[in-house]
Design a protein around this motif. Sequence first.
Motif, PDB file in Angstrom:
ATOM      1  N   VAL A  64      64.069  68.314  10.661  1.00 39.15           N
ATOM      2  CA  VAL A  64      63.972  67.159   9.772  1.00 39.15           C
ATOM      3  C   VAL A  64      62.512  66.734   9.722  1.00 39.15           C
ATOM      4  O   VAL A  64      61.755  66.946  10.666  1.00 39.15           O
ATOM      5  N   GLU A  65      62.128  66.151   8.606  1.00 40.17           N
ATOM      6  CA  GLU A  65      60.781  65.589   8.488  1.00 40.17           C
ATOM      7  C   GLU A  65      60.891  64.082   8.680  1.00 40.17           C
ATOM      8  O   GLU A  65      61.669  63.413   7.999  1.00 40.17           O
ATOM      9  N   VAL A  66      60.122  63.580   9.640  1.00 39.37           N
ATOM     10  CA  VAL A  66      60.167  62.162   9.982  1.00 39.37           C
ATOM     11  C   VAL A  66      58.794  61.554   9.701  1.00 39.37           C
ATOM     12  O   VAL A  66      57.773  62.065  10.176  1.00 39.37           O
ATOM     13  N   ALA A  67      58.776  60.473   8.946  1.00 38.96           N
ATOM     14  CA  ALA A  67      57.523  59.791   8.627  1.00 38.96           C
ATOM     15  C   ALA A  67      56.940  59.145   9.881  1.00 38.96           C
ATOM     16  O   ALA A  67      57.675  58.667  10.760  1.00 38.96           O
ATOM     17  N   HIS A 125      58.077  55.770  11.464  1.00 40.83           N
ATOM     18  CA  HIS A 125      59.305  55.626  12.242  1.00 40.83           C
ATOM     19  C   HIS A 125      59.098  55.872  13.745  1.00 40.83           C
ATOM     20  O   HIS A 125      60.008  55.631  14.537  1.00 40.83           O
ATOM     21  N   ARG A 137      68.003  61.771  12.997  1.00 42.25           N
ATOM     22  CA  ARG A 137      68.819  62.228  11.854  1.00 42.25           C
ATOM     23  C   ARG A 137      68.835  61.188  10.730  1.00 42.25           C
ATOM     24  O   ARG A 137      68.758  61.525   9.551  1.00 42.25           O
ATOM     25  N   ARG A 138      68.953  59.918  11.118  1.00 40.79           N
ATOM     26  CA  ARG A 138      69.041  58.829  10.136  1.00 40.79           C
ATOM     27  C   ARG A 138      67.713  58.601   9.414  1.00 40.79           C
ATOM     28  O   ARG A 138      67.679  58.390   8.204  1.00 40.79           O
ATOM     29  N   GLY A 188      65.038  60.732   9.340  1.00 41.80           N
ATOM     30  CA  GLY A 188      64.389  61.932   8.846  1.00 41.80           C
ATOM     31  C   GLY A 188      65.061  62.496   7.614  1.00 41.80           C
ATOM     32  O   GLY A 188      66.201  62.158   7.278  1.00 41.80           O
ATOM     33  N   THR A 189      64.331  63.362   6.946  1.00 40.79           N
ATOM     34  CA  THR A 189      64.838  64.082   5.786  1.00 40.79           C
ATOM     35  C   THR A 189      65.071  65.528   6.202  1.00 40.79           C
ATOM     36  O   THR A 189      64.113  66.208   6.601  1.00 40.79           O
ATOM     37  N   PRO A 190      66.315  65.998   6.146  1.00 46.00           N
ATOM     38  CA  PRO A 190      66.589  67.381   6.576  1.00 46.00           C
ATOM     39  C   PRO A 190      65.831  68.401   5.713  1.00 46.00           C
ATOM     40  O   PRO A 190      65.728  68.246   4.501  1.00 46.00           O
ATOM     41  N   LEU A 191      65.309  69.414   6.374  1.00 48.15           N
ATOM     42  CA  LEU A 191      64.690  70.525   5.661  1.00 48.15           C
ATOM     43  C   LEU A 191      65.778  71.550   5.354  1.00 48.15           C
ATOM     44  O   LEU A 191      66.768  71.653   6.091  1.00 48.15           O
TER      45      LEU A 191
END
Length: 92
Positions: A11-14, A17, A52-53, A55-58
């Motif tokens: 996942v990509e996490v900003a 966060h 998971r919440r 992040g954006t899944p790759l």
Amino acid sequence: MIVRIMGEGQVEVADSHFPELNKLDDELLAEMEGGDEDGFRRTLGALLDAVRRLGTPLPDDALEPSELILPAADAGLDEVREMLRDDGLIPG
């Protein structure tokens, strides 16, 4: 930041966060140091749920290098200890 949860994917996490994630990481580290198995299990689950919440899944076929690798939800204390850095699982 690209984060891999072992056995699940990436996942990509900003960066914005990471204060929330670092708080959970600090709690996890304290519970591990104190030998609190129940607290460890609960906080590891909360940390992974937050990733998971937030992040954006790759896509499954993406081959991005992971900048951070987190243990699977069923990882044991010893397995997680091997993954620890001086400041926990998450830098900062």
